[in-house]
Design an enzyme around this catalytic site. Sequence first.
Site, PDB file in Angstrom:
ATOM      1  CE1 TYR A  52       6.658  -7.985   8.803  1.00 36.66           C
ATOM      2  CE2 TYR A  52       8.208  -6.161   8.618  1.00 36.66           C
ATOM      3  CZ  TYR A  52       7.471  -7.160   8.037  1.00 36.66           C
ATOM      4  OH  TYR A  52       7.537  -7.360   6.684  1.00 36.66           O
ATOM      5  CE  LYS A  79      12.020   5.911  -0.488  1.00 39.92           C
ATOM      6  NZ  LYS A  79      12.274   6.429  -1.876  1.00 39.92           N
TER       7      LYS A  79
END
Length: 426
Positions: free
Chosen positions: A169, A239
């Site tokens: 973002y 992740k």
Amino acid sequence: MERTIEENVYLWDREVKVPQDASFISKEEDGKIRVPDNPIIPFIEGDGIGCEIAPAMITVVNRAVERAYGGSRRILWVELLAGDKAEEKTGERLPQETLDFLKEAIVGIKGPLGTPVGKGVKSINSALRRAFDFYSAVRPVYWMGQPTPIPDPQRVDVVVFRENTDDVYAGIEFFSGSEEAEKVRRFLIKEMGAKESGFPGDVGITVKPMSEFKTKRHVRKALRYALETGRKNVAVIGKGNIMKATEGAFINWAFEVAQEPEFEGKVITDQEAEPGEGQVKLTKVITDQMLMQLVLRPEAWDVIIAQNLNGDYVSDLAAALIGGPGFVPSGNIGDGYALFESTHGTAWDIAGKGIANPLSLTLSGAMMLEYLGWKEASEKIYSAVRRSLEDRIGTPDIASGFRKMGMDAKELSTMEYAREIARRIE
Ligand code: NAD
């Protein structure tokens, strides 16, 4: 559409009115807030269904405060403008007056604000986040008795802490075929050792920044929350196996925070140990594992600390388990500054019909009361909402959900439902 304006609400009229019989919340040096008995709380109605759910929320919160403190505490609500209403009245979508007042008031609440697509209009939600550095988006997801897609939703009771300022973002994007993408691609191949096979001539590239400072302040907020509220099992997700420099680093930084003197003896990281009284256990979980676990054994987690993008996925999945975002509150929280908001959007398809579900914003109001330290009042809202759902009353989305489950339900308008909740506050 029916609206009620209670007498402690100051509506915007050519300018923001400052009530004389109330005071602003103040911020201490350590970032903690001091709340007077008559605090000024600004609210932004929001676009679409905002003008229907905001009065509903105020009705319920007013009643809860009155019942909890018998008149010794009272909120003075002040309307601020943003979005369509602001544009119509002032020509600007986010007037400076709104930002200035929010800064002074420290804590506020807002309905949904739309971002028109393709008109070059910037998101007001993002502008507010940036202006106040609301670095943690906090979403508690718990079941209150509403219809749900799973048979045992009481197992879900988790608070998602989504980092709000970092990640893709805050990144920069280079579109496939652009001169910029080609420049970045060449740089990566020539100077950074990237393989041409991974960066063929038609790639688009998104940059994903993640900072140690931003991660650590977010993690500290989540761990403090877990310790203060007695929530034991805290997961940090990511992740990290694939994105080592960003999500992997995020997880490592979270474990570094756990070693800081403030958390010594309180945050345990030994995976064989069980957290004792006054302790929480921090565990690393890969994001896809977490998505699976939330469905299969949601009771395992009390708090989830996530990056911005993963937090978006995880909080929506958790919300879906208990019936959807219409039932989930949220708070954007920085250092002292906080803006609570409904999690759904402007719902233009039902706006003006008086049928919008007011629970997300109403529960955000309850969350705000908790933030103020007015727990007696927030508890009253939670039990009244529970009771209303036990009685199977609600807006059409709630009633039709009950009917789909083979149960009778009474359908009410937004304001009728709010009044019924208020009536159940003892
Ligand atoms: P939406 O949440 O507005 O609507 C999705 C569906 O859910 C619609 O069918 C709608 O009728 C229904 N719905 C949503 N809230 C409801 C409620 N309280 N009661 C009953 N039904 C409800 O999502 P969208 O259509 O993707 O977004 C519309 C606009 O809202 C966009 O401009 C988007 O940017 C904005 N938005 C704002 C926020 C925010 O202010 N935090 C959040 C999400 C979306």
